[in-house]
Design a protein around this motif. Structure first.
Motif, short mmCIF file in Angstrom:
data_model
loop_
_atom_site.label_atom_id
_atom_site.label_comp_id
_atom_site.label_asym_id
_atom_site.label_seq_id
_atom_site.Cartn_x
_atom_site.Cartn_y
_atom_site.Cartn_z
N MET A 171 -26.03 -6.01 10.14
CA MET A 171 -24.70 -5.56 10.45
C MET A 171 -23.95 -5.40 9.13
SD MET A 171 -22.13 -7.03 13.19
CE MET A 171 -22.07 -5.67 14.27
N PRO A 172 -23.20 -4.26 8.94
CA PRO A 172 -22.49 -4.04 7.69
C PRO A 172 -21.26 -4.94 7.60
CG PRO A 172 -22.20 -2.18 9.16
CD PRO A 172 -23.16 -3.10 9.82
N LYS A 173 -20.92 -5.31 6.37
CA LYS A 173 -19.76 -6.15 6.11
C LYS A 173 -18.52 -5.28 5.94
CE LYS A 173 -22.12 -9.97 3.97
NZ LYS A 173 -22.19 -10.87 2.85
N ALA A 174 -17.33 -5.84 6.29
CA ALA A 174 -16.07 -5.12 6.15
C ALA A 174 -15.69 -5.03 4.68
CB ALA A 174 -14.97 -5.84 6.93
N LYS A 175 -15.03 -3.95 4.32
CA LYS A 175 -14.58 -3.79 2.95
C LYS A 175 -13.35 -4.65 2.73
CE LYS A 175 -16.24 0.90 2.49
NZ LYS A 175 -15.91 2.28 2.23
N VAL A 176 -13.25 -5.32 1.61
CA VAL A 176 -12.13 -6.19 1.28
C VAL A 176 -11.25 -5.46 0.28
CG1 VAL A 176 -11.48 -8.42 0.32
CG2 VAL A 176 -13.58 -8.19 1.66
N THR A 177 -9.95 -5.41 0.59
CA THR A 177 -9.03 -4.78 -0.35
C THR A 177 -8.36 -5.87 -1.19
OG1 THR A 177 -7.23 -4.88 1.25
CG2 THR A 177 -8.55 -2.88 1.24
N LYS A 178 -7.90 -5.52 -2.35
CA LYS A 178 -7.31 -6.49 -3.25
C LYS A 178 -5.81 -6.67 -2.99
CE LYS A 178 -10.71 -5.88 -6.74
NZ LYS A 178 -11.07 -6.50 -7.95
N THR A 179 -5.16 -5.75 -2.26
CA THR A 179 -3.73 -5.90 -1.98
C THR A 179 -3.58 -6.73 -0.70
OG1 THR A 179 -3.67 -3.88 -0.67
CG2 THR A 179 -3.14 -3.69 -3.01
N THR A 180 -2.54 -7.54 -0.70
CA THR A 180 -2.30 -8.35 0.49
C THR A 180 -1.44 -7.56 1.47
OG1 THR A 180 -0.39 -9.34 -0.54
CG2 THR A 180 -2.46 -10.53 -0.74
N VAL A 181 -1.74 -7.68 2.71
CA VAL A 181 -1.06 -6.91 3.75
C VAL A 181 0.12 -7.73 4.27
CG1 VAL A 181 -1.34 -5.82 6.01
CG2 VAL A 181 -3.23 -5.83 4.37
N GLY A 182 1.28 -7.08 4.46
CA GLY A 182 2.42 -7.73 5.08
C GLY A 182 3.39 -8.39 4.12
N THR A 183 3.17 -8.34 2.83
CA THR A 183 4.11 -8.96 1.91
C THR A 183 5.05 -7.90 1.36
OG1 THR A 183 2.62 -8.67 0.04
CG2 THR A 183 2.49 -10.76 1.24
N GLN A 184 6.28 -8.30 1.10
CA GLN A 184 7.26 -7.40 0.52
C GLN A 184 7.73 -8.01 -0.78
OE1 GLN A 184 10.35 -7.12 3.41
NE2 GLN A 184 9.28 -5.61 4.66
N SER A 185 8.22 -7.16 -1.64
CA SER A 185 8.77 -7.68 -2.88
C SER A 185 10.14 -8.28 -2.60
CB SER A 185 8.87 -6.57 -3.93
OG SER A 185 9.80 -5.61 -3.49
N SER A 186 10.54 -9.26 -3.38
CA SER A 186 11.79 -9.96 -3.14
C SER A 186 13.00 -9.06 -3.39
CB SER A 186 11.87 -11.20 -4.02
OG SER A 186 11.83 -10.81 -5.38
N SER A 187 12.84 -7.96 -4.10
CA SER A 187 13.99 -7.09 -4.39
C SER A 187 14.38 -6.25 -3.17
CB SER A 187 13.67 -6.18 -5.58
OG SER A 187 12.60 -5.32 -5.24
N THR A 188 13.47 -6.02 -2.23
CA THR A 188 13.80 -5.20 -1.06
C THR A 188 14.24 -6.05 0.13
OG1 THR A 188 11.50 -5.22 -0.30
CG2 THR A 188 12.18 -3.41 -1.74
N THR A 189 14.13 -7.35 0.05
CA THR A 189 14.51 -8.21 1.17
C THR A 189 16.02 -8.45 1.15
OG1 THR A 189 12.38 -9.32 1.02
CG2 THR A 189 14.09 -10.41 2.29
N ASN A 190 16.66 -8.22 2.31
CA ASN A 190 18.09 -8.43 2.44
C ASN A 190 18.32 -9.74 3.17
OD1 ASN A 190 20.80 -8.26 2.63
ND2 ASN A 190 20.86 -6.39 3.86
#
Length: 89
Positions: free
Chosen positions: A1-20
């Motif tokens: 069975m093939p393995k899933a590709k892993v991305t280096k960016t984290t999903v769901g995080t925002q930078s603190s400058s855009t958070t209100n």
């Protein structure tokens, strides 16, 4: 069975400058004063009409002419006022 590709960016995080983080006042939408006055007015009108009908209905000419319709007028006012309580927040 093939393995899933892993991305280096984290999903769901925002930078603190855009958070209100400013608190926002939420309007809950209370019942306006005119609605309450009208609601209690209908209930009070129905109650007073029935009381006057029982106590002095035979002495007031137009109430004698209405006859049993006095009950409909009195209880109608009470019921309209009570039904309006369902819209009261």
């Amino acid at each position: 069975m093939p393995k899933a590709k892993v991305t280096k960016t984290t999903v769901g995080t925002q930078s603190s400058s855009t958070t209100n983080r400013t608190p926002v006042k939420i309007n809950t939408g209370g019942t306006p004063m005119w609605y309450k006055v009208l609601m209690f007015g209908f209930m009070l009108f129905g109650l007073v009409w029935l009381l006057v009908n029982y106590l002095a209905g035979d002495q007031i000419q137009f109430m004698m002419e209405l006859g049993p319709w006095n009950y409909l007028i009195g209880f109608g006012g009470l019921i309209i006022g009570l039904l309006m309580t369902m819209g009261w927040r």
